[in-house]
Write a protein that holds these residues in place. Sequence first.
Motif, PDB file in Angstrom:
ATOM      1  N   ILE A  84       0.778  -1.065  -0.448  1.00 40.21           N
ATOM      2  CA  ILE A  84       0.109   0.118   0.273  1.00 40.21           C
ATOM      3  C   ILE A  84       0.530   1.195   0.122  1.00 40.21           C
ATOM      4  CG2 ILE A  84      -0.091  -0.204   2.606  1.00 40.21           C
ATOM      5  CD1 ILE A  84      -3.053   0.535   0.168  1.00 40.21           C
ATOM      6  N   GLN A  97      -7.229   4.969  -4.243  1.00 37.64           N
ATOM      7  CA  GLN A  97      -6.990   5.393  -3.473  1.00 37.64           C
ATOM      8  C   GLN A  97      -7.970   6.361  -3.111  1.00 37.64           C
ATOM      9  OE1 GLN A  97      -2.601   6.216  -3.024  1.00 37.64           O
ATOM     10  NE2 GLN A  97      -2.559   4.048  -1.565  1.00 37.64           N
ATOM     11  N   LEU A 101     -11.372   6.754  -0.879  1.00 41.98           N
ATOM     12  CA  LEU A 101     -11.606   8.211   0.577  1.00 41.98           C
ATOM     13  C   LEU A 101     -12.884   9.013  -0.158  1.00 41.98           C
ATOM     14  CD1 LEU A 101      -9.622   9.730   2.516  1.00 41.98           C
ATOM     15  CD2 LEU A 101      -9.141  10.858   0.636  1.00 41.98           C
ATOM     16  N   GLN A 107     -13.906   2.641   6.019  1.00 42.40           N
ATOM     17  CA  GLN A 107     -13.784   2.658   7.026  1.00 42.40           C
ATOM     18  C   GLN A 107     -13.400   2.428   8.679  1.00 42.40           C
ATOM     19  OE1 GLN A 107     -18.485   1.276   7.949  1.00 42.40           O
ATOM     20  NE2 GLN A 107     -19.030   2.125   6.271  1.00 42.40           N
ATOM     21  N   CYS A 108     -13.051   1.326   9.228  1.00 43.02           N
ATOM     22  CA  CYS A 108     -12.240   1.386   9.564  1.00 43.02           C
ATOM     23  C   CYS A 108     -10.800   1.323   9.747  1.00 43.02           C
ATOM     24  CB  CYS A 108     -12.626   0.594  10.366  1.00 43.02           C
ATOM     25  SG  CYS A 108     -11.662  -0.919  10.146  1.00 43.02           S
TER      26      CYS A 108
ATOM     27  N   ARG B  13     -13.085  12.513   5.511  1.00 46.96           N
ATOM     28  CA  ARG B  13     -13.334  11.953   6.505  1.00 46.96           C
ATOM     29  C   ARG B  13     -11.990  12.189   6.913  1.00 46.96           C
ATOM     30  NH1 ARG B  13     -14.251   6.662   8.911  1.00 46.96           N
ATOM     31  NH2 ARG B  13     -15.448   6.640   7.864  1.00 46.96           N
ATOM     32  N   GLY B  16      -9.198   9.658   6.902  1.00 42.67           N
ATOM     33  CA  GLY B  16      -9.261   9.320   5.858  1.00 42.67           C
ATOM     34  C   GLY B  16      -7.607   8.894   4.597  1.00 42.67           C
ATOM     35  N   ARG B  17      -7.086  10.011   4.351  1.00 42.14           N
ATOM     36  CA  ARG B  17      -5.520   9.682   3.732  1.00 42.14           C
ATOM     37  C   ARG B  17      -5.235   8.576   4.083  1.00 42.14           C
ATOM     38  NH1 ARG B  17      -3.992  13.159  -0.252  1.00 42.14           N
ATOM     39  NH2 ARG B  17      -2.386  12.740  -0.618  1.00 42.14           N
ATOM     40  N   LYS B  19      -5.800   6.444   6.091  1.00 39.90           N
ATOM     41  CA  LYS B  19      -6.254   4.761   5.690  1.00 39.90           C
ATOM     42  C   LYS B  19      -5.776   4.036   4.626  1.00 39.90           C
ATOM     43  CE  LYS B  19      -9.397   4.658   9.613  1.00 39.90           C
ATOM     44  NZ  LYS B  19     -10.437   4.499  10.487  1.00 39.90           N
ATOM     45  N   VAL B  20      -6.232   5.150   3.385  1.00 40.09           N
ATOM     46  CA  VAL B  20      -6.227   5.019   2.453  1.00 40.09           C
ATOM     47  C   VAL B  20      -4.449   4.815   2.017  1.00 40.09           C
ATOM     48  CG1 VAL B  20      -8.218   5.141   1.277  1.00 40.09           C
ATOM     49  CG2 VAL B  20      -5.799   7.056   0.816  1.00 40.09           C
ATOM     50  N   THR B  21      -3.475   5.077   2.636  1.00 38.70           N
ATOM     51  CA  THR B  21      -2.190   5.096   2.515  1.00 38.70           C
ATOM     52  C   THR B  21      -1.324   4.109   3.333  1.00 38.70           C
ATOM     53  OG1 THR B  21      -1.969   6.852   3.569  1.00 38.70           O
ATOM     54  CG2 THR B  21      -1.857   7.560   1.171  1.00 38.70           C
ATOM     55  N   GLY B  22      -2.549   3.816   4.197  1.00 43.92           N
ATOM     56  CA  GLY B  22      -1.595   2.365   4.930  1.00 43.92           C
ATOM     57  C   GLY B  22      -0.947   3.686   6.310  1.00 43.92           C
ATOM     58  N   SER B  24      -1.684   4.770   9.009  1.00 41.70           N
ATOM     59  CA  SER B  24      -2.695   4.831  10.299  1.00 41.70           C
ATOM     60  C   SER B  24      -2.010   4.272  10.679  1.00 41.70           C
ATOM     61  CB  SER B  24      -4.163   4.608  10.097  1.00 41.70           C
ATOM     62  OG  SER B  24      -5.151   5.380   9.398  1.00 41.70           O
ATOM     63  N   TYR B  26      -2.271   1.214  13.993  1.00 41.55           N
ATOM     64  CA  TYR B  26      -2.786   0.478  14.709  1.00 41.55           C
ATOM     65  C   TYR B  26      -2.330  -0.359  16.190  1.00 41.55           C
ATOM     66  CZ  TYR B  26      -5.708   1.249  11.039  1.00 41.55           C
ATOM     67  OH  TYR B  26      -7.041   1.808   9.941  1.00 41.55           O
ATOM     68  N   ASP B  29       1.364  -2.035  14.779  1.00 42.30           N
ATOM     69  CA  ASP B  29       2.307  -1.379  14.373  1.00 42.30           C
ATOM     70  C   ASP B  29       2.773  -0.540  14.965  1.00 42.30           C
ATOM     71  OD1 ASP B  29       0.397  -2.571  12.032  1.00 42.30           O
ATOM     72  OD2 ASP B  29      -0.134  -0.239  12.313  1.00 42.30           O
ATOM     73  N   THR B 232      -8.173   2.056  15.517  1.00 43.50           N
ATOM     74  CA  THR B 232      -8.773   1.145  15.705  1.00 43.50           C
ATOM     75  C   THR B 232      -9.591   0.511  14.518  1.00 43.50           C
ATOM     76  OG1 THR B 232      -8.902   1.974  17.714  1.00 43.50           O
ATOM     77  CG2 THR B 232     -10.123  -0.093  17.752  1.00 43.50           C
ATOM     78  N   GLY B 233      -9.472  -0.857  14.521  1.00 40.30           N
ATOM     79  CA  GLY B 233      -9.577  -1.559  13.013  1.00 40.30           C
ATOM     80  C   GLY B 233     -11.353  -2.248  13.117  1.00 40.30           C
ATOM     81  N   GLY B 234     -12.332  -1.468  13.804  1.00 39.21           N
ATOM     82  CA  GLY B 234     -13.404  -1.860  13.773  1.00 39.21           C
ATOM     83  C   GLY B 234     -13.484  -1.961  15.095  1.00 39.21           C
ATOM     84  N   PHE B 478     -13.855   4.353  15.656  1.00 40.75           N
ATOM     85  CA  PHE B 478     -13.724   2.708  14.695  1.00 40.75           C
ATOM     86  C   PHE B 478     -13.679   2.748  13.622  1.00 40.75           C
ATOM     87  CE2 PHE B 478     -15.704   3.296  18.859  1.00 40.75           C
ATOM     88  CZ  PHE B 478     -16.836   2.441  18.248  1.00 40.75           C
ATOM     89  N   GLY B 479     -13.484   3.560  12.818  1.00 42.02           N
ATOM     90  CA  GLY B 479     -14.807   3.678  11.830  1.00 42.02           C
ATOM     91  C   GLY B 479     -15.682   4.355  11.269  1.00 42.02           C
TER      92      GLY B 479
END
Lengths: 165, 754
Positions: A84, A97, A101, A107-108, B13, B16-17, B19-22, B24, B26, B29, B232-234, B478-479
């Motif tokens: 990723i 991506q 977004l 979501q989570c 969100r 959000g950014r 999260k979509v780039t990995g 975040s 957790y 990590d 938090t992943g869910g 958490f989402g």
Amino acid sequence: MTVSGASCAKAEISFTVNGKAKTLCAYPMERLLDVLRQQLQLTGTKEGCGEGECGSCAVLMDGMLVNSCLVPVFQAEGSSLVTIEGLASGETLHLVQEAFLECGGAQCGICTPGMILAACHLLNGKPETTMDEIREGLSGNLCRCTGYSQIVEAVAEAVRRRMTV
Amino acid sequence: MNSNSIVGRAVPRKEGRDKVTGKSQYVDDLVLPNMLFGATVRSQIPRGRIRNITFGSGIDWDEFVIVSAKDIPGKNCIALIGDDQPCLANEVVNHPEEPVLLLAHPDRHLLPKAVEAVSIEYDPLPAVFTIEDSERGSDIVWGEDNIFKTYLIEKGDVDGVWDKADHIVEGEYTTGAQEQLYIENNGMIAAFDAAEGITVWGSLQCPYYIHKALMTLCALPAEKVRVVQMETGGAFGGKEEYPSMIAAHTALLAIKSGNPVKIIYDRMEDMAATTKRHPSRTRHRTAISKDGKILGGEIDFTIDGGAYLTLSPVVLSRGAIHAGGPYYWPSVRIHATAVATNAPPHGAFRGFGAPQSLFAMERHMDRIARAVGLSPVEIRRRNFLQPGQSTTTEQVVREPIDLGKLLDRALEVSDYHAKKQGFAKGNQVGATRKGMGIAAFLHGAGFTGSGERYLSSVVGVEGCADGTVRVLVSSTEFGQGTKTVLSQIAAEALGLPYENVGMAQPDTLEVPNSGPTVASRTVMVVGKLVQSAALGIRQTLISSNLLSDTYTAGEFRVACENYVAAHGEFRSWSRYEAPSDIFWDDQKYRGEAYAAFAWAVYIAEVTVDLTTYSVSVDDFVALQEVGKVLHPLLARGQIIGGVAQAIGFSLYEKVVWQNGRMQNSQMTNYIIPTSSDLPPIRVHFEELGNVYGAYGAKGIGELPMDGPAPAIVNAVQDALGVYFNSIPLLPEDIMDGLSSSSQDNDVVSAGRVQ
């Protein structure tokens, strides 16, 4: 399942990750997932189940979508990996991506890296993907938050944008 | 609200950014220097007295940190509602996943073997595994009678209605356990320092629950316990209480070893050991007039709480209050009981008791319809609560809700009547049968009754030195979109761009206790407090003559900077105050149970394959009234996600038990829906507005879990003409049902039908 390599010797392994050549020492049967996360600090690849069911740890290996929890690291020798972290170029997001977004595809966020790579894999193989093909193509990646609709819509949006580029 | 409103818009969100780039972070990590990894040795038997513990050969035990109950500095319990659940079993174990010992080692790969090498000998004690065994009371496994909690809700003269009834309809309905199956497993890191105390970082919903549990366990004052939420992943309720246990375990290992310690569960441990949805049994006995009106009834609602009290009393309460559905009951007696068994404690899961009792109510409505000879549509229409009428707890409906209109809209968008007619003709031939099912329901937002008053939540909004604004809450993301929506509310209240508002990471050192992130309360209750704290910032700047009544974002920034330069830290606090017209009697369980209800009508269309007996949901309409929708994209995402989980609850997800232990604790054999299993889920919002919530919003998170199961099973009944009263409804259950062709006759009292 965690494979302990304590009883055998480490070996030198080389591959390319996100365009960068890497050589490292690892137990041959160590999971690619652990090597990526622990040795290379590429923590965007996530563990969900450790048995190849959920797809959270999916990465691209020579263009193939693989669950990195099931790949012993020696199998990655000489391969080219995309995680990723390798999708965006600088501050510019990959169009998948971007679509995730905007369409509520994350979501989570825990399934998101694997899901985005699965979507990229789908789009690479079949640029004109239909909604049903997207649903089928992502069915190896589990998400518990979204009910998938907004993920499927995000991928469809990425398809649309790529066609219009 | 003007056209520049930030609430009501699908802003990006907040996180959000990342999260979509990995990017975040957790909990797994995060790596701390000299960190050890921890693991848990659990009991292997449902109940018994520990006789002896031996550490097997082949392991260099000197390398391991070993913690037992004797190492606990304070009280050996996970403090929550009660203190009955030990952190580590000392003499007795009460379920097969009970933690007994903790191990830590620098190499996480060595831990599984070490855990296996510990053997515990027991003197077994008798155990109970079902609600019925527990009720029988021949073996007492908790307290004096195996009963955690009972409630009695009484309205009107139920005993007087049976003679007046034209029909008496009875039914029994059961629901199974359900695993939350957040994709990120539970995990926690703890570090201890004698001067600063204990700090934990983890995947969690409720920082202050953990804070309280650690204070009790470690005998530390509040300021020496710090809890930080990582991304938090869910969670879905599954990270409401059990993270306190894992935090406690990492804390004990960190205190003993002097090193930071990380515990990350693998999937099997997470599924087997942590909480799941309470299995339930609901019995209905209902008196109906000849024109299909409910005259009164008795509802007996029982849940299996597992081995310890945990949150069962609260789950039971919500289940009991929702047991009557969105209908007017002139009289009713609801008797609710939570019983103990020797399974791991069951706990919070989206809906929190309501999906169980509403499954029963909405299946029962279809049964009543059949007994009376009315359609499922008409029976509901004739009994819907109207404004001015009261619920089972005698809460008067003050909102101008029109459930009949919601029903009409749902029928229209689902094309219900035309489809039903078509299926009635088409169903005579071929290897498939199609059906339509309806569920109407409600979900109360916020804590029940006096709950919010006891919580007394506090929220802060800070004007920062750089002129931006930060929201300080313990409410976690958490989402579901906590960070985004609370930022929207603060931005709206201050008239600032959304981008100018940030969220502090939930960290008990920094944020006040805004209550747990549960009960669909975040937007409605916490959001309202954010709105008022934000207004406090604005008022202060205006009354300090730093800002005029109307201002630009730039002017606000300068005013804020100047205020901080002159006065230092600039924070505005807001504390929950119960509306003066809310009344609740905890003894009689009567009054205003919730500040607001969300209302919904869901319609499912299914196909049953007569060769494989599998059910596919072909279309799903989810129509609800949730007040003002503050973020259309996130709100729709919440509804679809909840419906998907509820489709799993109905048709796929079966926890297989043996002697109190989950046998299928893997994603391979516990099946949740994939993207190719689900229909398009069509979401419709009707907005009435609610005076209590921020900008008129009500709670939304749990609502979509309540309705799909009964709607789907009602549709299966419509397709096959066979009654099914238990979920999950798997193909083998359908095969059994068809071969025994169970009819409804046995459940309608003789002499009163037709």
